[in-house]
Design a protein around this motif. Structure first.
Motif, PDB file in Angstrom:
ATOM      1  N   LEU A  64      16.762  42.254  84.167  1.00  0.00           N
ATOM      2  CA  LEU A  64      17.719  42.658  83.702  1.00  0.00           C
ATOM      3  C   LEU A  64      18.451  40.823  84.200  1.00  0.00           C
ATOM      4  CD1 LEU A  64      20.429  45.271  84.089  1.00  0.00           C
ATOM      5  CD2 LEU A  64      18.993  44.628  82.134  1.00  0.00           C
ATOM      6  N   SER A  65      16.995  40.500  85.397  1.00  0.00           N
ATOM      7  CA  SER A  65      17.864  38.912  84.850  1.00  0.00           C
ATOM      8  C   SER A  65      17.129  37.507  84.044  1.00  0.00           C
ATOM      9  CB  SER A  65      16.985  37.580  86.546  1.00  0.00           C
ATOM     10  OG  SER A  65      16.080  38.270  86.257  1.00  0.00           O
ATOM     11  N   ASP A  66      16.651  38.381  83.459  1.00  0.00           N
ATOM     12  CA  ASP A  66      16.023  38.367  82.226  1.00  0.00           C
ATOM     13  C   ASP A  66      16.411  38.157  80.889  1.00  0.00           C
ATOM     14  OD1 ASP A  66      13.857  37.431  80.203  1.00  0.00           O
ATOM     15  OD2 ASP A  66      11.880  37.378  81.299  1.00  0.00           O
ATOM     16  N   GLN A  67      17.094  37.256  80.291  1.00  0.00           N
ATOM     17  CA  GLN A  67      18.076  37.936  78.389  1.00  0.00           C
ATOM     18  C   GLN A  67      16.926  38.261  77.709  1.00  0.00           C
ATOM     19  OE1 GLN A  67      20.764  38.301  79.178  1.00  0.00           O
ATOM     20  NE2 GLN A  67      20.284  37.896  81.445  1.00  0.00           N
ATOM     21  N   ARG A  68      16.174  37.701  77.555  1.00  0.00           N
ATOM     22  CA  ARG A  68      14.949  38.013  76.489  1.00  0.00           C
ATOM     23  C   ARG A  68      14.548  39.619  76.652  1.00  0.00           C
ATOM     24  NH1 ARG A  68      10.297  34.136  75.442  1.00  0.00           N
ATOM     25  NH2 ARG A  68      12.419  33.079  75.067  1.00  0.00           N
ATOM     26  N   ALA A  69      14.231  40.322  77.982  1.00  0.00           N
ATOM     27  CA  ALA A  69      14.307  41.632  78.547  1.00  0.00           C
ATOM     28  C   ALA A  69      14.790  41.978  78.914  1.00  0.00           C
ATOM     29  CB  ALA A  69      13.224  41.535  79.964  1.00  0.00           C
ATOM     30  N   VAL A  70      15.826  41.550  78.346  1.00  0.00           N
ATOM     31  CA  VAL A  70      17.113  42.573  77.916  1.00  0.00           C
ATOM     32  C   VAL A  70      16.927  42.586  76.977  1.00  0.00           C
ATOM     33  CG1 VAL A  70      19.892  42.735  77.817  1.00  0.00           C
ATOM     34  CG2 VAL A  70      18.712  41.821  79.806  1.00  0.00           C
ATOM     35  N   ASP A  71      16.493  42.163  75.740  1.00  0.00           N
ATOM     36  CA  ASP A  71      17.222  42.082  74.110  1.00  0.00           C
ATOM     37  C   ASP A  71      15.752  43.367  73.994  1.00  0.00           C
ATOM     38  OD1 ASP A  71      19.048  40.049  73.821  1.00  0.00           O
ATOM     39  OD2 ASP A  71      17.799  38.465  73.326  1.00  0.00           O
ATOM     40  N   ASP A  72      14.370  42.991  74.768  1.00  0.00           N
ATOM     41  CA  ASP A  72      13.301  43.996  74.425  1.00  0.00           C
ATOM     42  C   ASP A  72      14.093  44.970  74.802  1.00  0.00           C
ATOM     43  OD1 ASP A  72      12.412  41.990  73.042  1.00  0.00           O
ATOM     44  OD2 ASP A  72      10.946  41.593  74.658  1.00  0.00           O
ATOM     45  N   LEU A  73      14.210  44.876  76.393  1.00  0.00           N
ATOM     46  CA  LEU A  73      14.980  46.517  76.719  1.00  0.00           C
ATOM     47  C   LEU A  73      15.614  47.323  75.182  1.00  0.00           C
ATOM     48  CD1 LEU A  73      17.666  48.021  78.008  1.00  0.00           C
ATOM     49  CD2 LEU A  73      17.034  46.019  79.892  1.00  0.00           C
ATOM     50  N   LEU A  74      16.588  46.792  75.187  1.00  0.00           N
ATOM     51  CA  LEU A  74      17.120  47.354  73.410  1.00  0.00           C
ATOM     52  C   LEU A  74      17.008  47.419  72.507  1.00  0.00           C
ATOM     53  CD1 LEU A  74      20.908  45.254  74.560  1.00  0.00           C
ATOM     54  CD2 LEU A  74      20.190  47.343  75.132  1.00  0.00           C
ATOM     55  N   ASP A  75      16.537  46.595  72.400  1.00  0.00           N
ATOM     56  CA  ASP A  75      15.258  46.973  70.654  1.00  0.00           C
ATOM     57  C   ASP A  75      14.255  48.450  71.173  1.00  0.00           C
ATOM     58  OD1 ASP A  75      15.546  44.482  69.571  1.00  0.00           O
ATOM     59  OD2 ASP A  75      14.155  43.354  70.163  1.00  0.00           O
ATOM     60  N   ALA A  76      13.778  48.411  72.217  1.00  0.00           N
ATOM     61  CA  ALA A  76      12.751  49.481  72.019  1.00  0.00           C
ATOM     62  C   ALA A  76      14.441  50.822  72.405  1.00  0.00           C
ATOM     63  CB  ALA A  76      12.161  50.046  74.062  1.00  0.00           C
ATOM     64  N   ALA A  77      15.072  50.498  72.834  1.00  0.00           N
ATOM     65  CA  ALA A  77      16.335  52.085  73.507  1.00  0.00           C
ATOM     66  C   ALA A  77      16.448  52.258  71.655  1.00  0.00           C
ATOM     67  CB  ALA A  77      17.350  51.450  73.739  1.00  0.00           C
ATOM     68  N   LEU A  78      16.918  51.552  70.807  1.00  0.00           N
ATOM     69  CA  LEU A  78      17.431  51.862  69.611  1.00  0.00           C
ATOM     70  C   LEU A  78      16.426  52.210  68.870  1.00  0.00           C
ATOM     71  CD1 LEU A  78      19.875  48.667  69.237  1.00  0.00           C
ATOM     72  CD2 LEU A  78      20.575  51.276  69.367  1.00  0.00           C
ATOM     73  N   GLU A  79      15.255  51.302  69.322  1.00  0.00           N
ATOM     74  CA  GLU A  79      14.654  52.094  67.828  1.00  0.00           C
ATOM     75  C   GLU A  79      13.817  53.639  68.313  1.00  0.00           C
ATOM     76  OE1 GLU A  79      10.191  49.750  68.058  1.00  0.00           O
ATOM     77  OE2 GLU A  79       9.410  51.010  67.635  1.00  0.00           O
ATOM     78  N   GLN A  80      13.673  54.027  69.096  1.00  0.00           N
ATOM     79  CA  GLN A  80      13.394  55.164  70.122  1.00  0.00           C
ATOM     80  C   GLN A  80      14.521  56.433  69.293  1.00  0.00           C
ATOM     81  OE1 GLN A  80      10.890  55.837  73.461  1.00  0.00           O
ATOM     82  NE2 GLN A  80      11.829  53.435  73.392  1.00  0.00           N
ATOM     83  N   ALA A  81      16.251  55.763  69.580  1.00  0.00           N
ATOM     84  CA  ALA A  81      16.666  56.653  70.581  1.00  0.00           C
ATOM     85  C   ALA A  81      17.942  56.661  68.338  1.00  0.00           C
ATOM     86  CB  ALA A  81      18.125  56.105  70.745  1.00  0.00           C
TER      87      ALA A  81
END
Ligand SMILES: NC(=O)c1ccc[n+]([C@@H]2O[C@H](COP(=O)([O-])OP(=O)(O)OC[C@H]3O[C@@H](n4cnc5c(N)ncnc54)[C@H](OP(=O)(O)O)[C@@H]3O)[C@@H](O)[C@H]2O)c1
Length: 243
Positions: A64-81
């Motif tokens: 979570l100190s890496d804003q690109r990683a935040v975007d990626d985890l949100l992409d992954a969450a929304l894609e699956q959920a």
């Protein structure tokens, strides 16, 4: 017993401490869960246990100190959920205890703000507009009752910023069906809270569930999980409703 059947909850920092207790409790109420931590293997065992309760479980990872990683985890969450209905912005770091109160470093402030504030805001900015379109959502941002400890001010000021973030949204959320509130879990014996904390991590329940379950249209409240320790969920909701 209240039900969250069919909802999707995202819990950041789900691998241990408060996040693991919360995720388990949300699954027990029927919510599908997205479990976040820094590495997928940190939530693998928990995901397997929760899947046995019959809910859908997804794991995502991101620093979570890496804003690109935040975007990626949100992409992954929304894609699956598909959609996220309930967010617990639970993950946080506590900066080192600086014995010399005059030497809290700029790096302490920077990292605690990246992880505890900026990522939290970024997650809200991405997930709350769809909640507003669907006219239902619950956002619970973890804060702290910490005070008068300037040795830890990089951490405590980041939590004060979270409090301000939530309270400034109150007028925008009125009448929308989306509620955003604050939760202080209490001082707990987790990795962050340390071994001297007076409370077992399990005592964050059922209080930690209250802001997700209340349906009163109110945002900006500060919930102390310890106020509800030892109660049933129903009794906790009644107590919270009475205020
Ligand atoms: N414990 C207390 O006494 C206390 C008191 C007041 C408020 N709180 C608040 O309650 C929340 C939960 O605290 P806790 O005690 O349960 O913490 P914890 O046991 O230390 O767990 C921290 C969680 O956050 C994740 N995390 C840590 N650093 C991260 C980073 N840089 N990027 C992404 N994820 C990260 C960890 O994932 P990994 O497994 O990948 O490390 C872990 O799942 C926090 O917001 C904390 O400020 C706690």
């Amino acid at each position: 017993m209240p039900s969250l059947h069919g909802k999707w909850s995202l819990v950041t920092g789900a691998s241990r401490g408060v996040g693991a207790h919360l995720s388990t409790a949300l699954a027990q109420l029927g919510s599908n869960v997205v479990l976040h931590s820094r590495r997928l293997d940190h939530t693998r065992d928990l995901a397997a246990r929760l899947a046995q309760t019959g809910v859908k479980v997804v794991t995502v990872a991101g620093e979570l100190s890496d804003q690109r990683a935040v975007d990626d985890l949100l992409d992954a969450a929304l894609e699956q959920a598909g959609a996220i209905d309930i967010v617990y912005n639970n993950a946080a770091i506590m900066t080192p205890y600086r014995e010399n109160t005059w030497e809290v470093t700029a790096e302490d402030f920077r990292t605690s703000f990246e992880v505890n504030v900026i990522s939290l805001a970024r997650i809200c900015y991405r997930l709350m507009p769809p909640m507003l379109s669907r006219r239902w959502g619950r956002v619970v941002n973890l804060t702290s009752g910490i005070k008068e400890q300037p040795e830890l001010c990089a951490y405590s000021i980041s939590k004060a910023a979270v409090d301000k973030f939530v309270r400034d949204f109150v007028p925008k959320l009125a009448g929308t069906g989306v509620q955003m509130n604050l939760l202080d879990p209490g001082w707990l014996r987790t990795d962050l809270g340390g071994p001297r904390a007076p409370n077992d991590p399990a005592t964050c329940l059922p209080g930690a569930l209250v802001p997700a379950l209340l349906d009163d249209g109110i945002s900006g409240r500060f919930f102390c999980a310890q106020d509800y320790a030892g109660l049933t969920i129903e009794a906790a909701l009644t107590k919270a409703g009475r205020r």
